[in-house]
Each structure stands twice: as structure tokens, then as C-alpha cells.
Write a protein that holds these residues in place. Structure first.
Motif, mmCIF file in Angstrom:
data_model
loop_
_atom_site.group_PDB
_atom_site.id
_atom_site.type_symbol
_atom_site.label_atom_id
_atom_site.label_comp_id
_atom_site.label_asym_id
_atom_site.label_seq_id
_atom_site.Cartn_x
_atom_site.Cartn_y
_atom_site.Cartn_z
ATOM 1 N N THR A 22 12.943 10.186 3.857
ATOM 2 C CA THR A 22 12.931 8.827 4.908
ATOM 3 C C THR A 22 12.356 9.451 6.087
ATOM 4 O O THR A 22 12.723 10.905 6.374
ATOM 5 C CB THR A 22 14.336 8.419 4.904
ATOM 6 O OG1 THR A 22 15.175 9.395 5.450
ATOM 7 C CG2 THR A 22 14.960 7.818 3.822
ATOM 8 N N PRO A 23 11.801 8.726 7.043
ATOM 9 C CA PRO A 23 11.305 9.185 8.396
ATOM 10 C C PRO A 23 12.535 9.839 9.036
ATOM 11 O O PRO A 23 13.607 9.010 9.434
ATOM 12 C CB PRO A 23 10.899 8.159 9.066
ATOM 13 C CG PRO A 23 10.572 6.893 7.867
ATOM 14 C CD PRO A 23 11.431 7.328 6.714
ATOM 15 N N ARG A 24 12.368 10.870 9.919
ATOM 16 C CA ARG A 24 13.234 11.472 10.554
ATOM 17 C C ARG A 24 12.954 11.166 12.025
ATOM 18 O O ARG A 24 11.866 11.675 12.629
ATOM 19 C CB ARG A 24 13.256 13.090 10.389
ATOM 20 C CG ARG A 24 13.611 13.537 9.018
ATOM 21 C CD ARG A 24 13.627 14.775 8.828
ATOM 22 N NE ARG A 24 13.896 15.321 7.545
ATOM 23 C CZ ARG A 24 13.044 15.772 6.648
ATOM 24 N NH1 ARG A 24 11.899 16.020 7.053
ATOM 25 N NH2 ARG A 24 13.478 16.041 5.547
ATOM 26 N N ARG A 25 13.893 10.315 12.583
ATOM 27 C CA ARG A 25 13.527 9.975 14.154
ATOM 28 C C ARG A 25 13.394 11.185 15.057
ATOM 29 O O ARG A 25 12.777 11.217 15.972
ATOM 30 C CB ARG A 25 14.651 8.939 14.537
ATOM 31 C CG ARG A 25 14.657 7.735 13.694
ATOM 32 C CD ARG A 25 13.492 6.979 14.153
ATOM 33 N NE ARG A 25 13.499 5.538 13.317
ATOM 34 C CZ ARG A 25 12.470 4.991 13.101
ATOM 35 N NH1 ARG A 25 11.368 5.111 13.812
ATOM 36 N NH2 ARG A 25 12.428 3.948 12.643
ATOM 37 N N GLU A 29 8.883 10.694 13.486
ATOM 38 C CA GLU A 29 8.020 10.146 12.072
ATOM 39 C C GLU A 29 8.255 8.535 12.040
ATOM 40 O O GLU A 29 9.308 8.066 12.537
ATOM 41 C CB GLU A 29 8.643 10.688 10.857
ATOM 42 C CG GLU A 29 8.501 12.418 10.899
ATOM 43 C CD GLU A 29 8.894 13.052 9.768
ATOM 44 O OE1 GLU A 29 8.672 14.096 9.650
ATOM 45 O OE2 GLU A 29 9.933 12.429 9.244
ATOM 46 N N ILE A 30 7.081 7.976 11.799
ATOM 47 C CA ILE A 30 7.230 6.622 11.506
ATOM 48 C C ILE A 30 6.574 6.332 10.157
ATOM 49 O O ILE A 30 5.846 6.803 9.708
ATOM 50 C CB ILE A 30 6.322 5.897 12.561
ATOM 51 C CG1 ILE A 30 6.741 6.228 13.917
ATOM 52 C CG2 ILE A 30 6.298 4.560 12.475
ATOM 53 C CD1 ILE A 30 5.845 5.790 15.161
ATOM 54 N N LEU A 31 6.930 4.994 9.708
ATOM 55 C CA LEU A 31 6.441 4.571 8.228
ATOM 56 C C LEU A 31 5.230 3.861 8.608
ATOM 57 O O LEU A 31 5.189 2.938 9.658
ATOM 58 C CB LEU A 31 7.564 3.689 7.513
ATOM 59 C CG LEU A 31 8.736 4.243 6.722
ATOM 60 C CD1 LEU A 31 9.700 3.164 6.365
ATOM 61 C CD2 LEU A 31 7.961 5.069 5.652
ATOM 62 N N ALA A 32 4.280 3.964 7.757
ATOM 63 C CA ALA A 32 2.913 3.208 8.251
ATOM 64 C C ALA A 32 2.419 2.646 6.700
ATOM 65 O O ALA A 32 2.692 3.380 5.675
ATOM 66 C CB ALA A 32 1.930 4.015 9.023
ATOM 67 N N LEU A 45 -4.142 2.995 10.209
ATOM 68 C CA LEU A 45 -2.813 2.873 9.505
ATOM 69 C C LEU A 45 -2.194 1.736 10.450
ATOM 70 O O LEU A 45 -2.555 1.387 11.451
ATOM 71 C CB LEU A 45 -1.876 3.923 9.970
ATOM 72 C CG LEU A 45 -2.524 5.526 9.392
ATOM 73 C CD1 LEU A 45 -1.828 6.377 9.947
ATOM 74 C CD2 LEU A 45 -2.166 5.197 7.847
ATOM 75 N N GLN A 46 -1.377 0.893 9.771
ATOM 76 C CA GLN A 46 -0.489 -0.468 10.460
ATOM 77 C C GLN A 46 0.658 0.209 10.395
ATOM 78 O O GLN A 46 1.527 0.460 9.312
ATOM 79 C CB GLN A 46 -0.721 -1.629 9.791
ATOM 80 C CG GLN A 46 0.188 -2.617 10.612
ATOM 81 C CD GLN A 46 -0.252 -3.030 11.590
ATOM 82 O OE1 GLN A 46 -1.500 -3.131 11.897
ATOM 83 N NE2 GLN A 46 0.427 -2.926 12.646
ATOM 84 N N CYS A 47 1.267 0.724 11.598
ATOM 85 C CA CYS A 47 2.575 1.280 11.733
ATOM 86 C C CYS A 47 3.648 0.210 11.701
ATOM 87 O O CYS A 47 3.341 -0.712 12.412
ATOM 88 C CB CYS A 47 2.586 2.306 12.816
ATOM 89 S SG CYS A 47 1.301 3.333 12.827
ATOM 90 N N MET A 48 4.894 0.739 11.480
ATOM 91 C CA MET A 48 5.972 0.057 11.613
ATOM 92 C C MET A 48 6.481 -0.614 12.978
ATOM 93 O O MET A 48 7.261 -1.342 13.515
ATOM 94 C CB MET A 48 7.180 0.449 10.837
ATOM 95 C CG MET A 48 7.000 0.531 9.428
ATOM 96 S SD MET A 48 6.779 -1.065 8.691
ATOM 97 C CE MET A 48 6.282 -0.612 6.993
ATOM 98 N N ASP A 49 5.939 0.217 14.102
ATOM 99 C CA ASP A 49 6.382 -0.031 15.520
ATOM 100 C C ASP A 49 5.189 -1.157 15.908
ATOM 101 O O ASP A 49 5.376 -1.267 17.135
ATOM 102 C CB ASP A 49 6.415 1.197 16.242
ATOM 103 C CG ASP A 49 5.224 2.041 16.273
ATOM 104 O OD1 ASP A 49 4.338 1.693 15.714
ATOM 105 O OD2 ASP A 49 4.988 3.004 16.803
ATOM 106 N N GLY A 50 4.239 -1.452 14.998
ATOM 107 C CA GLY A 50 3.399 -2.657 15.498
ATOM 108 C C GLY A 50 1.978 -2.028 16.248
ATOM 109 O O GLY A 50 1.149 -3.074 16.323
#
Length: 106
Positions: A22-25, A29-32, A45-50
Motif C-alpha cells: 500500500t502507498p506509504r504516506r 507515495e500516491i496511487l494513480a 497519470l491521473q492521481c488520486m489527489d486529483g
């Protein structure tokens, strides 16, 4: 009687998910999701933070990690340029299903 197919698992057997990274904050690290392949080790990449970022696949992972459109990856944004990132991990299909069940993907 089951046919012996040379020691390989049958096509219907889904690989079991034992551990999922899992991504480590703390490592930023971010999921994309890979939205486009640009060529030359680069992806959009379309990242989970928008934020839409341009990602780079490092040479050490280029041959081992074949990335396609729609794949879920872990990225680390660059410190000095937030619009670019390094791709550090690619999830397999069973791992993506696990992430969806656990609520990591929305």
C-alpha cells in the motif's frame, strides 16, 4: 481425472493475494491510474489527489514492469516539480481487486 498440464496451474485458478503493498504516506507515495503512454519511459497519470502528472518509469523497473493504460500504480511526486512523478510499483489484477474491496480505490 485431472489432466497433468506440465506443472502449470490451470487458467481458471486465480492467484491468491498474500500481501499487497500500500502507498506509504511518510514517503509521499500516491496511487494513480495510467491514462496514456507517451513513449520513452513516460506516461500520463491521473492521481488520486486529483492532479494529472507526467510519470517516468525508472530504468531499473522498465524491463520488469510492463505498464499499460488503465493500470493502477504507486508514484512518488518529485520534490522540486509537483507536476512530474516516478512510477515505483504496479499492481496486478488480484491486487487491484483487493484494493477496491478494502477502500483504497474510489
Amino acid at each position: 481425472m485431472k489432466k497433468n498440464n506440465g506443472g502449470r496451474g490451470s487458467k481458471t485458478d486465480a492467484p491468491a493475494v498474500t500481501r499487497v503493498r500500500t502507498p506509504r504516506r511518510e514517503n509521499n507515495e500516491i496511487l494513480a491510474t495510467v491514462s496514456a503512454l507517451l513513449g520513452g519511459k513516460r506516461v500520463t497519470l491521473q492521481c488520486m489527489d486529483g492532479i494529472v502528472r507526467m510519470g517516468r518509469i525508472p530504468g531499473s523497473k522498465k524491463k520488469r514492469m510492463w505498464v499499460r493504460e488503465g493500470d493502477i500504480v504507486i508514484i512518488t511526486p518529485w520534490d522540486f516539480q509537483d507536476s512530474k512523478a516516478e512510477v515505483i510499483w504496479k499492481y496486478t489484477r488480484p491486487q487491484v481487486e483487493w484494493l477496491e474491496r478494502k477502500g483504497f480505490l474510489k
